[in-house]
Enzyme design. Sequence first.
Site, PDB file in Angstrom:
ATOM      1  N   GLY A  75       5.020 -13.557  -3.170  1.00 25.47           N
ATOM      2  CA  GLY A  75       3.977 -12.829  -2.459  1.00 25.47           C
ATOM      3  C   GLY A  75       3.396 -11.745  -3.329  1.00 25.47           C
ATOM      4  N   GLY A  88      -0.112  -4.513  -2.329  1.00 23.66           N
ATOM      5  CA  GLY A  88      -0.703  -3.345  -2.971  1.00 23.66           C
ATOM      6  C   GLY A  88      -0.127  -3.013  -4.335  1.00 23.66           C
ATOM      7  N   VAL A 102       5.422 -10.470  -6.490  1.00 21.70           N
ATOM      8  CA  VAL A 102       6.865 -10.658  -6.407  1.00 21.70           C
ATOM      9  C   VAL A 102       7.179 -12.115  -6.698  1.00 21.70           C
ATOM     10  CG1 VAL A 102       8.912 -10.398  -4.986  1.00 21.70           C
ATOM     11  CG2 VAL A 102       6.972  -8.894  -4.623  1.00 21.70           C
ATOM     12  N   ASP A 142       6.933   4.366   3.497  1.00 27.70           N
ATOM     13  CA  ASP A 142       6.149   3.193   3.861  1.00 27.70           C
ATOM     14  C   ASP A 142       6.945   2.237   4.730  1.00 27.70           C
ATOM     15  OD1 ASP A 142       3.820   1.789   4.040  1.00 27.70           O
ATOM     16  OD2 ASP A 142       4.046   0.757   2.121  1.00 27.70           O
TER      17      ASP A 142
END
Length: 695
Positions: A359, A362, A366, A477
């Site tokens: 994936g 921001g 990965v 986050d």
Amino acid sequence: MAESIFLFLLLLLFLFLSTNPVLSQPNNGLVYNGFKGFINNNNISLNGVAEIHNNGLLQLTNDTLRLIGHAFYPTPIRFKNSTTGKALSFSTAFAFAIVPEYKKLGGHGLAFTISPTKELHGGFRPPPSQYLGLLNANNTGNSSNHLFAVEFDTVQDFEFKDINDNHVGIDINGLISNDSVSAGYYVQGNSTMQSINLKSGNTIQAFIDYDSAKNELNVSLSLSSTKPSSSILTFHIDLSPIFEDTMYVGFSASTGLLASYHYIQGWSFNMSGQAHSLDLSSLPSLPEPKQSYTALILGVSVSVVIVIVFAIGLAFYIVRKIKNADIIEAWELDIGPHRFSYKELKKATRGFKDKQLLGFGGFGRVYKGTLSNSNTQVAVKRISHESKQGLREFVSEIASIGRLRHRNLVQLLGWCRRRGDLLLVYDFMPNGSLDKYIFDQPTTILSWEQRFKIIKGVASGLLYLHEGWEQTVIHRDIKAGNVLLDTELNGRLGDFGLAKLYEHGSNPSTTRVVGTLGYLAPELTRTGKPTTSSDVFAFGALLLEVVCGRRPIEPKALPEQLILVDWVWESWKGGSILEVVDPRLGGEFDEIEVVVVLKLGLMCSNNVQVKRPSMRQVVRYLEGEVGLPEVVAPPEEKGGGGGVGGGFEFEDFVHSYPSSSNFEKVSGFSSGGDGDVETGCGGSPVPLAGGRNGS
Ligand SMILES: *[C@@H]1O[C@H](CO)[C@@H](O)[C@H](O)[C@H]1NC(C)=O
Ligand SMILES: *[C@@H]1O[C@H](CO)[C@@H](O)[C@H](O)[C@H]1NC(C)=O
Ligand SMILES: *[C@@H]1O[C@H](CO)[C@@H](O)[C@H](O)[C@H]1NC(C)=O
Ligand SMILES: *[C@@H]1O[C@H](CO)[C@@H](O)[C@H](O)[C@H]1NC(C)=O
Ligand SMILES: *[C@@H]1O[C@H](CO)[C@@H](O)[C@H](O)[C@H]1NC(C)=O
Ligand SMILES: *[C@@H]1O[C@H](CO)[C@@H](O)[C@H](O)[C@H]1NC(C)=O
Ligand SMILES: *[C@@H]1O[C@H](CO)[C@@H](O)[C@H](O)[C@H]1NC(C)=O
Ligand SMILES: *[C@@H]1O[C@H](CO)[C@@H](O)[C@H](O)[C@H]1NC(C)=O
Ligand SMILES: *[C@@H]1O[C@H](CO)[C@@H](O)[C@H](O)[C@H]1NC(C)=O
């Protein structure tokens, strides 16, 4: 001969000047009860996207992103006494309405403008957004602008020191207001100002009066046809140095990544006495409000983007200049966790092949990898960072982050730096991230037991970050995309500490708020300072979405359900709390546990920092060690933008966009297309303070 031609030309020039309408002026004022039958550039000059509806309504902008609209009286008006050079008095009244597409999210505002040109100073150069169509980043504040404006601003921009996201301000030559006040009005015989919500969509009449003898400028607002006896803003200034002899007068508005319709319904203007106030009932009406919510558009104050893009560009340039091979520098040798060689990781991920991609988001991509010597599966996050300095500071922090160990954290196994790339190696999480199990159309539905276990796990991982270690670690986050599920479907927090990377790299004077919209505590957007309490706020949003199976802001939901926390609160108040539970659970859940989690979600979502519980308390409540209080405070506190249209203003979540990542990314978010794809190893913190809930 030459003289006579010259004289002739002079005569022509004289005739031209004396007959040209350029110096005409509406001596006894003008009253526009709507703009019906107006001819562009004859009765009123429009430019940008401004247009006049058939019923005479003047629309400066619609709610499309990044637009500018101007409407000016077509000929210049004399604003100075030609003999004394003193600015003249003027008086104006106009009725306007600001209709955001989503009730609580508007942008950016409009301004009554007196300017030397109808086109304004480069206001058209992108990005318009917070400059209200008046100026741009290059010329704001320049005294050669000769610009006077009264702004009706619906977004709080930190770079302009805006007081809030619902204010009236006096702007001279720049967007940093010389004086401003929260929008409001006075009723006769009451000295308390009543607040007005500028973006309520209701018609608001504004009055601006300048008395050149007293050098006094007054602004007042009203919701009716009569002028209030008291003004909300009185500013002492001699406008003589600001005005040129003749100026254009009119309106300017812009939208950014937040957008509203900006309407002018009527206008009266007078240089020789008080402008007549408008009879609101005789003005063209506003279009019926739109019912459908098709896309939720959020945004980011763009000038900071420029600053950041510029800073990044500069950093990029510097990095390019000193670009060299993968030399391991002395400072890297002291770093704690295992330092992988680039070759090793390249081999593990088969050369970072797209096929290995789990994936991206921001921060970076990965990849799935298999370490050849131990045959362990890992997730390798590849982060490109333009600033070597930022990387260095961050890498030194990996030393401590790598020592964090908890069963509800995704373990960092090691790292590698190669040029501007940072590679982080994590435990591989075969079940991916939580968001793909709860949002949109998940293929696997988690049962309530599984969800409750995940919630408790994440809470305990977060408590460990906050309190369980020698220093407090703020995650910054927390969101479903950053909760990874291991083989036993335990929730594990990923990407802790990563948000900091972006702070190390940026200019300390530009506060960067990192996080994902919908999870951002309101004070965070104000202070830019993350705290354990802002993590708790985000955790509250996570609790609600896990129970309800949807995002904090759901564009496809019914309007009253658009904002999850509002909906949960309303249902709670109405005694129908179980209505909000994810229908995909098919009614199979422990009611007591569900209510605990929802109640806790509301408590954590409180706008007031001190009213939120700590993670220690949260864990106690979840483990049933202590009972929750019977009474839960409403998550929002009234104030600021209250007044008309009142109620809880979601702008507290959104009201400012002091920072962002880059522009494209943000646009990507608003279109809803990309965002974070599930990652096998920690979703990606999205370094923007605005934008749709990242996933
Ligand atoms: C618009 O301008 C034209 C020409 O100056 C004038 O005849 C007309 O009356 C004006 N319309 C309005 C509504 O003022
Ligand atoms: C808004 O105006 C722009 C520019 O005129 C236009 O392209 C866009 O389609 C309009 N949007 C809406 C929703 O009317
Ligand atoms: C300009 O100022 C002079 C001197 O004070 C005054 O006599 C005259 O009426 C003024 N003109 C205007 C247009 O106000
Ligand atoms: C600001 O000025 C610079 C240098 O003159 C120019 O390159 C840039 O395009 C300008 N920006 C805007 C928004 O006008
Ligand atoms: C202000 O604008 C003028 C004209 O555009 C320009 O020559 C001057 O350099 C600007 N001053 C500053 C401080 O930017
Ligand atoms: C306020 O107005 C004056 C002009 O009188 C200007 O020089 C000054 O820069 C303005 N801005 C602020 C923020 O005070
Ligand atoms: C004045 O307005 C305030 C705020 O709305 C209200 O609470 C108060 O009762 C009003 N006072 C009078 C005398 O009407
Ligand atoms: C401005 O408002 C104050 C108080 O509201 C009033 O006393 C003054 O006369 C006003 N001045 C002008 C120019 O309207
Ligand atoms: C302008 O002011 C003058 C003097 O008070 C008044 O006679 C006239 O009606 C006003 N005009 C408008 C359009 O307000």
